[in-house]
Design a protein around this motif. Structure first.
Motif, PDB file in Angstrom:
ATOM      1  N   VAL A   1       0.845  -1.194   0.000  1.00 48.30           N
ATOM      2  CA  VAL A   1       0.000   0.000   0.000  1.00 48.30           C
ATOM      3  C   VAL A   1       0.878   1.241   0.000  1.00 48.30           C
ATOM      4  O   VAL A   1       1.835   1.332   0.766  1.00 48.30           O
ATOM      5  CB  VAL A   1      -0.935   0.026   1.230  1.00 48.30           C
ATOM      6  CG1 VAL A   1      -1.804   1.275   1.222  1.00 48.30           C
ATOM      7  CG2 VAL A   1      -1.798  -1.226   1.283  1.00 48.30           C
TER       8      VAL A   1
ATOM      9  N   SER B   1      -4.799   6.737  -0.978  1.00 52.26           N
ATOM     10  CA  SER B   1      -4.116   5.448  -0.869  1.00 52.26           C
ATOM     11  C   SER B   1      -4.148   4.732  -2.199  1.00 52.26           C
ATOM     12  O   SER B   1      -5.094   4.877  -2.976  1.00 52.26           O
ATOM     13  CB  SER B   1      -4.820   4.557   0.169  1.00 52.26           C
ATOM     14  OG  SER B   1      -4.939   5.211   1.396  1.00 52.26           O
TER      15      SER B   1
ATOM     16  N   LEU C   1      -6.909  -2.361   5.494  1.00 55.21           N
ATOM     17  CA  LEU C   1      -5.454  -2.373   5.338  1.00 55.21           C
ATOM     18  C   LEU C   1      -4.884  -3.727   5.738  1.00 55.21           C
ATOM     19  O   LEU C   1      -4.096  -4.326   4.991  1.00 55.21           O
ATOM     20  CB  LEU C   1      -4.826  -1.258   6.182  1.00 55.21           C
ATOM     21  CG  LEU C   1      -3.305  -1.171   6.165  1.00 55.21           C
ATOM     22  CD1 LEU C   1      -2.804  -0.827   4.774  1.00 55.21           C
ATOM     23  CD2 LEU C   1      -2.825  -0.144   7.165  1.00 55.21           C
TER      24      LEU C   1
ATOM     25  N   VAL D   1       3.926  -1.216   3.731  1.00 55.01           N
ATOM     26  CA  VAL D   1       3.337   0.118   3.623  1.00 55.01           C
ATOM     27  C   VAL D   1       4.435   1.097   3.236  1.00 55.01           C
ATOM     28  O   VAL D   1       5.518   1.083   3.810  1.00 55.01           O
ATOM     29  CB  VAL D   1       2.692   0.548   4.962  1.00 55.01           C
ATOM     30  CG1 VAL D   1       2.178   1.978   4.878  1.00 55.01           C
ATOM     31  CG2 VAL D   1       1.571  -0.409   5.361  1.00 55.01           C
TER      32      VAL D   1
END
Length: 149
Positions: A39, A123, A144, A68
């Motif tokens: 992400v 995102s 997430l 992330v």
């Protein structure tokens, strides 16, 4: 606004390991994360929901944070320094962190996503093949976690 002020007051002398995001960075990230789901979270210190999202991230297990990537969309030098301080204060400096090349924010926003009008938080959920699914607004922790499981 109080959370933002508190973070800035406590984070006056620290820096994080942030790198410059330039025209090649997204291609490099996709190549280095091939066959992985990850992400890309865009944020700015003048975005209160972004700070809430970063706070949520700071509570995740460290092995999840490896999937992330954070990108501070401010491209003014003084704002970049403040952004680094926020990342350090939230103990997210071990997460991959980028900031836009100073003075190149508008061009880099377009290169990142020509359809993005600049709203934050933003995102990108990136699949194993490098395909990106964009989402504007705060992401939920459960979404997430499900993506980066």
């Amino acid at each position: 606004m109080n959370k933002f002020i508190a973070i800035l007051l406590f984070a006056f002398c620290t820096t994080s390991m942030a790198e410059v995001f330039d025209k090649n960075t997204l291609f490099e990230l996709k190549a280095s994360n091939k066959d992985k789901r990850w992400v890309l979270l865009l944020w700015s210190q003048d975005c209160e929901p972004c700070l809430d999202e970063l706070d949520m991230l700071s509570k995740l297990k460290s092995n999840m944070l490896g999937q992330v990537v954070l990108l501070n969309t401010n491209d003014a030098s003084v704002l970049i320094d403040e952004g680094k301080q926020i990342i350090e204060q939230l103990k997210l400096s071990s997460t991959t962190n980028f900031f836009f090349t100073p003075g190149k924010g508008k061009k880099l926003k377009y290169l990142l996503d020509p359809d993005w009008s600049g709203e934050l938080p933003r995102s990108y959920f990136v699949d194993e093949d490098g395909n990106m699914l964009a989402k504007s607004g705060m992401i939920k922790e459960k979404h997430l976690k499900a993506w980066i499981k």
